[in-house]
Design an enzyme around this catalytic site. Structure first.
Site, PDB file in Angstrom:
ATOM      1  N   LYS A 165       0.855  -1.191   0.000  1.00 44.43           N
ATOM      2  CA  LYS A 165       0.000   0.000   0.000  1.00 44.43           C
ATOM      3  C   LYS A 165       0.887   1.235   0.000  1.00 44.43           C
ATOM      4  O   LYS A 165       1.504   1.573   1.010  1.00 44.43           O
ATOM      5  CB  LYS A 165      -0.894   0.016   1.251  1.00 44.43           C
ATOM      6  CG  LYS A 165      -1.964   1.089   1.185  1.00 44.43           C
ATOM      7  CD  LYS A 165      -2.351   1.669   2.509  1.00 44.43           C
ATOM      8  CE  LYS A 165      -1.384   2.664   3.055  1.00 44.43           C
ATOM      9  NZ  LYS A 165      -1.168   3.886   2.233  1.00 44.43           N
ATOM     10  N   CYS A 272      14.894   9.817   5.161  1.00 44.52           N
ATOM     11  CA  CYS A 272      14.914   9.425   6.573  1.00 44.52           C
ATOM     12  C   CYS A 272      16.288   9.622   7.176  1.00 44.52           C
ATOM     13  O   CYS A 272      16.433  10.228   8.224  1.00 44.52           O
ATOM     14  CB  CYS A 272      14.443   7.987   6.714  1.00 44.52           C
ATOM     15  SG  CYS A 272      15.287   6.879   5.595  1.00 44.52           S
ATOM     16  N   GLU A 369      12.251  16.664  13.476  1.00 42.55           N
ATOM     17  CA  GLU A 369      12.669  16.269  12.125  1.00 42.55           C
ATOM     18  C   GLU A 369      12.026  17.233  11.124  1.00 42.55           C
ATOM     19  O   GLU A 369      10.815  17.211  10.935  1.00 42.55           O
ATOM     20  CB  GLU A 369      12.205  14.830  11.853  1.00 42.55           C
ATOM     21  CG  GLU A 369      12.651  14.329  10.505  1.00 42.55           C
ATOM     22  CD  GLU A 369      12.143  12.929  10.172  1.00 42.55           C
ATOM     23  OE1 GLU A 369      11.044  12.544  10.615  1.00 42.55           O
ATOM     24  OE2 GLU A 369      12.861  12.229   9.437  1.00 42.55           O
TER      25      GLU A 369
END
Ligand code: NAD
Length: 463
Positions: A165, A272, A369
């Site tokens: 997905k 990331c 972040e």
């Protein structure tokens, strides 16, 4: 969508936005519970035979995947740029497709032989690695195809079947990639469903899913973990990071500027394991700032479809707003903007390359972040103090040390609380080098033999 090897669509669709223009890149089927259930059922049916397929067949399947990705790389790269925004060239879509092929090919070459732990006149004990069942793969919008291959290739290599997905921000390239890969895989081995975020929990909580491999934010990772609890699913979670880079006083600012820049700004910082906080020793702080600004000014930002662009727009409005908010917060607290820092008018989610000096821990742009093209540069003067600050984060994905003295850099790097650490580089990956986060950056490991093992369970045979 592709379910059980067949094309499936829905009456309802949603718009996928091209972040370079704000226009519509395409319409995506909006699947729901029925499509998720059908995909899991197809994967479960295929598992019965795929799990028993000889290893050589599955090895060949991964080689075939690499070949198909190579043959269709340009089509997929263009589709990826149209919905993700990253440039076709540079470290953009073609680079991502190259990574997909390399990882699939490398997965084909891996081996997980039966291990014999005892073989003597008392008997023999063998450790077998067996597949788990249906794997649910949930992917983010930053490197949608590469991360999909990181999930798919090892999962099917060892005999699992997959339902993927993708993120609703970037579903189109994954839909097309899965369609192409189905030309070389038996039906039901690889299925894809698209829809809103709300279909995520339907998939990750599904009783017939044996394992969830999830790459995305820490916040969503927590939800995935609790949804897996009911049936004790296996989990690999690759989550957020707030990677620190530490520049030691003996580093040469002019030599490290380019490496630091791309470590931080690859994919517009939407990576990331990008460098997200740069700590620079007081003695060379100003030099590092000016060398970074000099290099950054030479990098062309523009529509990803234009061949010269090295960076494109931020991927979506939500992320754009977050970057603006964190930069404005830093400015309000007295930070000095070295470059960028003002959102331009015009179409698309373009934000300039932004370097911010005179920031401190405790400011949001350092502690959170940012996941965008804005790098905070923090001053330090004591190595113990900077290590404590680098390790104070609840995240622990990557980290780097920049120095002319390799031994000194190694000593510091090994004290970083991070799943990966680099010296005079940041964020480079290798298909055989284990990759994963510590602390709240994740659970489990990807890549190489260690990564392959995550898609298996052990059966110990006493004979
Ligand atoms: P996200 O967590 O918002 O979304 C990731 C995926 O989860 C999407 O497909 C989304 O539809 C799905 N999802 C949303 N809610 C869900 C739920 N309740 N259950 C199951 N699935 C659900 O993350 P994002 O904004 O797409 O990606 C950005 C984040 O991902 C950043 O924090 C980044 O650091 C992280 N990331 C980590 C890695 C890594 O390897 N560690 C790699 C890429 C991105």
């Amino acid at each position: 969508m592709t379910i059980g090897g067949k094309p499936v669509t829905t009456a309802e669709t949603f718009e996928v936005i091209n972040p370079a223009t704000g226009g519509v890149a395409g319409l995506c089927p909006s699947g729901g519970e029925a499509e998720v259930n059908a995909a899991v059922a197809a994967a479960k049916a295929a598992y019965a035979s795929w799990s028993r397929t000889p290893d050589e067949v599955r090895r060949q399947a991964c080689s075939d995947i690499a070949r198909v990705l190579g043959e269709n790389a340009e089509e997929l790269a263009v589709l990826l740029t149209s919905e993700q925004g990253k440039p076709l060239g540079g470290l953009g879509s073609r680079f991502e497709l190259g990574g997909c092929g390399a990882w699939a090919g490398n997965t084909a070459a891996l081996d997980l032989p039966v291990e014999v732990v005892k073989d003597d006149n008392e008997g023999r004990i063998e450790v077998h690695r067996k597949p788990l069942g249906v794997v649910a793969s949930i992917t983010p919008w930053n490197w949608p195809l590469m991360i999909a291959i990181w999930h798919i290739a090892p999962a099917i290599r060892v005999g699992n079947t997959v339902v993927i997905k993708p993120s609703p921000y970037t579903p189109l390239s994954t839909l097309r990639m899965v369609e192409l890969l189905n030309t070389v895989l038996p039906e039901g081995v690889l299925n894809v469903v698209t829809g809103p975020d709300s279909i995520g929990p339907v998939l990750t909580g599904h009783p017939d899913v044996a394992k969830v491999t999830f790459t995305g934010s820490t916040e969503t990772g927590r939800k995935v973990m609790s949804s897996a609890a009911e049936t004790l699913k296996r989990l690999t979670l690759e989550l957020g990071g707030n990677d620190a880079g530490i520049v030691l006083p003996d580093a040469d600012p002019a030599r490290i500027a380019q490496g630091i820049f791309w470590g931080a700004f690859i994919n517009n910082g939407q990576t990331c394991a990008a460098l997200k906080r740069l700590y620079v020793h007081d003695s060379i702080y100003d030099d590092v700032c000016s060398e970074l600004a000099k290099f950054a000014q030479s990098v062309p930002v523009g529509d990803g479809m234009a061949e010269g662009s090295q960076l494109g727009p931020v991927q979506n409005a939500m992320q754009y707003a977050k970057v603006v908010e964190l930069v404005e917060d830093a400015k309000a607290q007295g930070a000095r903007v070295l470059l960028g820092g003002e959102a331009p008018a015009g179409d698309g989610y373009f934000y300039p390359i932004t370097l911010i000096a005179d920031v401190t821990d405790g400011m949001r742009i350092v502690d959170e972040e940012q996941f965008g093209p804005a790098l905070p540069i923090i001053r330090y003067d004591d190595i113990e103090d900077v290590l404590a600050r680098a390790n104070a984060s609840s995240m622990g994905l990557g980290g780097s040390v920049w120095s002319s003295d390799l031994q000194k850099a190694r000593d510091v790097a090994l004290r970083l609380e991070s799943g990966s650490a680099w010296i005079n580089a940041h964020g480079g990956l290798n298909p055989n080098a284990p990759f994963g986060g510590v602390k709240q950056s994740g659970i489990g490991t990807e890549f190489g033999v260690e990564g392959l093992k995550e898609f298996t369970c052990i059966q110990t045979l006493h004979c």
